[in-house]
Motif scaffolding. Structure first.
Motif, PDB file in Angstrom:
ATOM      1  N   LEU A 140       0.903  -3.543  -8.540  1.00 34.46           N
ATOM      2  CA  LEU A 140       1.536  -3.887  -7.153  1.00 34.46           C
ATOM      3  C   LEU A 140       3.712  -4.908  -7.355  1.00 34.46           C
ATOM      4  CD1 LEU A 140      -1.197  -5.972  -5.198  1.00 34.46           C
ATOM      5  CD2 LEU A 140      -0.234  -3.695  -4.578  1.00 34.46           C
ATOM      6  N   ASN A 141       4.319  -4.674  -6.351  1.00 29.03           N
ATOM      7  CA  ASN A 141       5.517  -5.616  -6.621  1.00 29.03           C
ATOM      8  C   ASN A 141       5.803  -6.054  -4.999  1.00 29.03           C
ATOM      9  OD1 ASN A 141       8.144  -6.279  -7.884  1.00 29.03           O
ATOM     10  ND2 ASN A 141       8.701  -4.437  -7.298  1.00 29.03           N
ATOM     11  N   TRP A 142       4.802  -7.337  -4.345  1.00 33.26           N
ATOM     12  CA  TRP A 142       5.331  -8.683  -3.632  1.00 33.26           C
ATOM     13  C   TRP A 142       6.428  -9.294  -3.767  1.00 33.26           C
ATOM     14  CZ3 TRP A 142       3.427  -5.788   0.510  1.00 33.26           C
ATOM     15  CH2 TRP A 142       1.399  -5.629   0.070  1.00 33.26           C
ATOM     16  N   LYS A 147      11.547  -4.960  -4.532  1.00 31.56           N
ATOM     17  CA  LYS A 147      10.891  -6.242  -3.690  1.00 31.56           C
ATOM     18  C   LYS A 147       9.607  -4.931  -2.592  1.00 31.56           C
ATOM     19  CE  LYS A 147      10.317  -8.361  -6.853  1.00 31.56           C
ATOM     20  NZ  LYS A 147       9.265  -8.529  -8.402  1.00 31.56           N
ATOM     21  N   TRP A 148       8.426  -5.535  -1.874  1.00 30.06           N
ATOM     22  CA  TRP A 148       8.066  -5.351  -1.115  1.00 30.06           C
ATOM     23  C   TRP A 148       7.033  -5.998  -0.055  1.00 30.06           C
ATOM     24  CZ3 TRP A 148       2.883  -2.218  -4.163  1.00 30.06           C
ATOM     25  CH2 TRP A 148       3.856  -1.305  -5.486  1.00 30.06           C
ATOM     26  N   ASP A 149       7.020  -5.673   0.922  1.00 30.98           N
ATOM     27  CA  ASP A 149       7.181  -6.456   1.901  1.00 30.98           C
ATOM     28  C   ASP A 149       6.427  -5.764   2.962  1.00 30.98           C
ATOM     29  OD1 ASP A 149       7.146  -8.506   4.215  1.00 30.98           O
ATOM     30  OD2 ASP A 149       9.002  -8.723   4.747  1.00 30.98           O
ATOM     31  N   ASP A 150       5.099  -6.606   3.909  1.00 27.76           N
ATOM     32  CA  ASP A 150       4.487  -6.009   4.236  1.00 27.76           C
ATOM     33  C   ASP A 150       4.665  -5.950   6.504  1.00 27.76           C
ATOM     34  OD1 ASP A 150       3.506  -8.240   4.042  1.00 27.76           O
ATOM     35  OD2 ASP A 150       1.473  -8.023   4.490  1.00 27.76           O
ATOM     36  N   VAL A 151       4.838  -5.786   7.020  1.00 27.29           N
ATOM     37  CA  VAL A 151       5.295  -5.467   8.584  1.00 27.29           C
ATOM     38  C   VAL A 151       4.196  -4.853   9.326  1.00 27.29           C
ATOM     39  CG1 VAL A 151       7.667  -5.116   7.551  1.00 27.29           C
ATOM     40  CG2 VAL A 151       6.863  -3.114   8.090  1.00 27.29           C
ATOM     41  N   VAL A 155      12.153  -2.534   0.166  1.00 28.85           N
ATOM     42  CA  VAL A 155      13.040  -2.866  -0.234  1.00 28.85           C
ATOM     43  C   VAL A 155      14.257  -2.855  -0.377  1.00 28.85           C
ATOM     44  CG1 VAL A 155      14.147  -5.099   1.327  1.00 28.85           C
ATOM     45  CG2 VAL A 155      11.737  -4.133   1.843  1.00 28.85           C
ATOM     46  N   PRO A 156      15.580  -1.497  -0.619  1.00 31.17           N
ATOM     47  CA  PRO A 156      16.258  -2.583  -1.646  1.00 31.17           C
ATOM     48  C   PRO A 156      17.488  -3.106  -1.943  1.00 31.17           C
ATOM     49  CG  PRO A 156      16.417  -0.249   0.418  1.00 31.17           C
ATOM     50  CD  PRO A 156      15.531  -1.132   0.591  1.00 31.17           C
ATOM     51  N   VAL A 205      -5.040  -1.139   6.549  1.00 28.98           N
ATOM     52  CA  VAL A 205      -5.258  -1.050   7.795  1.00 28.98           C
ATOM     53  C   VAL A 205      -6.701  -1.347   8.281  1.00 28.98           C
ATOM     54  CG1 VAL A 205      -5.980   0.596   9.845  1.00 28.98           C
ATOM     55  CG2 VAL A 205      -3.750   0.533   8.273  1.00 28.98           C
ATOM     56  N   ARG A 206      -7.706  -0.825   7.119  1.00 31.92           N
ATOM     57  CA  ARG A 206      -9.071  -1.062   7.204  1.00 31.92           C
ATOM     58  C   ARG A 206      -9.869  -2.243   6.445  1.00 31.92           C
ATOM     59  NH1 ARG A 206     -11.738   4.418   4.718  1.00 31.92           N
ATOM     60  NH2 ARG A 206     -10.060   3.217   2.953  1.00 31.92           N
ATOM     61  N   THR A 207      -8.832  -3.701   6.073  1.00 32.68           N
ATOM     62  CA  THR A 207      -9.465  -4.436   5.296  1.00 32.68           C
ATOM     63  C   THR A 207      -8.063  -5.645   5.260  1.00 32.68           C
ATOM     64  OG1 THR A 207     -11.698  -3.488   4.727  1.00 32.68           O
ATOM     65  CG2 THR A 207     -11.342  -6.007   4.587  1.00 32.68           C
ATOM     66  N   GLU A 208      -8.131  -6.443   5.954  1.00 29.35           N
ATOM     67  CA  GLU A 208      -6.916  -7.526   5.949  1.00 29.35           C
ATOM     68  C   GLU A 208      -6.969  -8.120   3.944  1.00 29.35           C
ATOM     69  OE1 GLU A 208      -3.235  -9.099   6.285  1.00 29.35           O
ATOM     70  OE2 GLU A 208      -4.668  -8.206   7.372  1.00 29.35           O
ATOM     71  N   GLU A 209      -5.934  -7.714   3.818  1.00 26.77           N
ATOM     72  CA  GLU A 209      -5.025  -8.031   2.219  1.00 26.77           C
ATOM     73  C   GLU A 209      -5.940  -6.849   1.299  1.00 26.77           C
ATOM     74  OE1 GLU A 209      -3.337 -10.184   1.183  1.00 26.77           O
ATOM     75  OE2 GLU A 209      -2.406 -10.053   2.738  1.00 26.77           O
ATOM     76  N   ASN A 210      -7.428  -6.439   1.541  1.00 26.37           N
ATOM     77  CA  ASN A 210      -7.332  -5.144   0.996  1.00 26.37           C
ATOM     78  C   ASN A 210      -6.165  -3.917   0.976  1.00 26.37           C
ATOM     79  OD1 ASN A 210      -8.861  -3.807  -0.864  1.00 26.37           O
ATOM     80  ND2 ASN A 210     -10.515  -2.902   0.701  1.00 26.37           N
ATOM     81  N   PHE A 211      -5.657  -3.650  -0.150  1.00 23.47           N
ATOM     82  CA  PHE A 211      -4.302  -2.645  -0.057  1.00 23.47           C
ATOM     83  C   PHE A 211      -5.013  -1.220  -0.491  1.00 23.47           C
ATOM     84  CE2 PHE A 211      -1.972  -6.618   1.327  1.00 23.47           C
ATOM     85  CZ  PHE A 211      -1.029  -5.899   1.639  1.00 23.47           C
ATOM     86  N   GLU A 212      -4.616  -0.131   0.701  1.00 24.14           N
ATOM     87  CA  GLU A 212      -4.575   0.892  -0.510  1.00 24.14           C
ATOM     88  C   GLU A 212      -3.849   1.917   0.099  1.00 24.14           C
ATOM     89  OE1 GLU A 212      -9.142   2.550   1.399  1.00 24.14           O
ATOM     90  OE2 GLU A 212      -8.053   0.635   2.774  1.00 24.14           O
ATOM     91  N   TRP A 213      -3.650   2.645  -1.283  1.00 21.02           N
ATOM     92  CA  TRP A 213      -2.661   4.487  -0.786  1.00 21.02           C
ATOM     93  C   TRP A 213      -3.041   5.275  -0.260  1.00 21.02           C
ATOM     94  CZ3 TRP A 213       1.405   2.837  -2.660  1.00 21.02           C
ATOM     95  CH2 TRP A 213       1.937   1.893  -2.862  1.00 21.02           C
ATOM     96  N   ILE A 214      -2.143   5.491   0.867  1.00 16.05           N
ATOM     97  CA  ILE A 214      -2.668   6.163   1.878  1.00 16.05           C
ATOM     98  C   ILE A 214      -3.433   7.591   1.211  1.00 16.05           C
ATOM     99  CG2 ILE A 214      -0.394   7.743   2.532  1.00 16.05           C
ATOM    100  CD1 ILE A 214      -3.241   7.045   5.062  1.00 16.05           C
ATOM    101  N   SER A 215      -2.378   7.986   0.066  1.00 16.93           N
ATOM    102  CA  SER A 215      -2.537   9.134  -0.960  1.00 16.93           C
ATOM    103  C   SER A 215      -4.094   9.324  -1.371  1.00 16.93           C
ATOM    104  CB  SER A 215      -1.275   9.257  -1.777  1.00 16.93           C
ATOM    105  OG  SER A 215      -1.726   8.340  -2.991  1.00 16.93           O
ATOM    106  N   GLY A 216      -4.746   8.232  -1.440  1.00 15.28           N
ATOM    107  CA  GLY A 216      -5.554   8.190  -2.329  1.00 15.28           C
ATOM    108  C   GLY A 216      -6.253   7.807  -3.532  1.00 15.28           C
TER     109      GLY A 216
END
Length: 369
Positions: free
Chosen positions: A302-304, A332-336, A324-325, A285-296
């Motif tokens: 990663l498993n895209w 695997k994971w997907d961003d939406v 996505v099961p 949310v803060r920086t495009e393609e700079n992924f963070e866990w909300i838990s800190g």
């Protein structure tokens, strides 16, 4: 002599007014039979069943054979076998026992009146210090003698207040005993278990009683892996509301730190035949393609899904991540698009989600030197 038999019904209702937790027996099998007597003969039909995540109040002071517990079940005393320690446990349940299980016992007493007692005789009155209430009124149906006798007492269960503390990062850890305030009119996505395979649960006896309560309220599933308990919440909502619900219960949207947990979460979801994508705590949310866990937690794994950037027109607005099961993702994971709340309601992606709750004890490091 004339004898008259008067039947009086004395109803003793065991009402639990416990302000804190109460001792209960919780079942984590798909179903567990409940019997009218302990250690029944082979072939005895049960009077009902405790289903997965059902908890019943344990009735104290009733002797039972080893491996059996007396519980309150649909307004009667019943018995449940706890021989499989992995899937049934004694623990503390929050609040008061369900009113649907409160036991009501009916007894019948017979009183004989003899007309030879003069009407002017005063019967002795005994004052009892017992906290038990029993009301009996005896009236002789004649015009000459009426003898009302009233004995008052009250049965009160001792009040025990205990607290269960979640060892998580400081958050607001309270939730009402009814549906989550974020979802007042939710319709859960149904979890399905097959008759041939039991769901994966881990050792959920390590999860605090509050988490079992939340799982029952949400109609979800609970498991344990490593230092965390995980709740699958089958309620569709936008990403931000999913995180708010997890935080309100003392956790966060879940994070994945390696292939071991990745594989476990995938097999756990599939053990319920649950083929819906679920929100994770990963975002950019803060920086495009700079992924963070909300838990800190640090992003170390990663498993895209290989084609997650296939839609270039909208990819830069896709800031929240789904696990996505189903095929062709298979975990695997997907961003939406995360979704948002407007005057007209929530818009964008709405999905079930998984909350994680730390069960690690807090340690104080000693500095030497």
């Amino acid at each position: 002599m004339i004898y008259k038999f008067i039947r009086s019904i004395v109803v003793l209702t065991f009402i639990s007014k416990v302000q804190g937790d109460y001792t209960c027996l919780c079942n984590y099998d798909v179903e567990r039979p409940v019997y009218a007597m302990a250690d029944p003969q082979p072939g005895t039909s049960p009077i009902g069943y405790m289903y997965e995540f059902d908890c019943k109040e344990i009735i104290p002071h009733i002797e039972t054979p080893p491996g059996w517990n007396a519980v309150a079940f649909e307004h009667q005393f019943a018995y449940v076998e706890d021989g499989t320690a992995q899937h049934v446990a004694r623990q503390l349940c929050p609040g008061s026992p369900p009113t649907s299980d409160i036991v009501t016992t009916t007894t019948t007493s017979t009183t004989t009146e003899r007309p030879s007692i003069p009407s002017s005789t005063t019967l002795p009155t005994t004052k009892s210090t017992m906290m038990t209430t029993m009301t009996t009124t005896t009236t002789k149906p004649t015009t000459t003698t009426t003898k009302p006798t009233t004995t008052t007492a009250t049965i009160t269960k001792p009040t025990t207040t205990q607290q269960t503390t979640l060892t998580t990062r400081p958050t607001t850890n309270t939730k009402p005993t009814t549906t989550s305030p974020l979802f007042p009119n939710f319709s859960p996505v149904r979890l399905v278990t097959s008759s041939t395979a039991k769901p994966i649960t881990g050792n959920i006896n390590l999860c605090p009683a509050k988490l079992h309560q939340y799982t029952r309220e949400d109609g979800g599933a609970l498991t344990q892996y490593g230092d965390y308990c995980y709740e699958l919440v089958p309620i569709k909502t936008i990403w931000s509301k999913a995180e708010r619900d997890c935080m309100a219960k003392g956790g966060d949207l879940f994070h994945v730190d390696g292939p071991g947990l990745q594989d476990y979460i995938y097999r756990w979801i599939k053990s319920y035949n649950f083929d819906h994508a679920v929100w994770m705590g990963l975002h950019d949310v803060r920086t495009e393609e700079n992924f963070e866990w909300i838990s800190g937690d640090h992003v170390i794994y990663l498993n895209w899904y290989s084609d997650r950037k296939g839609n270039l027109a909208s990819h830069y607005n896709e800031d929240c991540v789904l696990f996505v099961p189903y095929a062709p993702y298979y975990g695997k994971w997907d961003d939406v698009i995360c979704g948002s709340t407007t005057l007209f309601g929530d818009i964008g992606q709405q999905n079930p989600f998984i909350c994680e709750y730390s069960i690690r004890p807090h340690h104080v490091d000693t500095i030497v030197g």
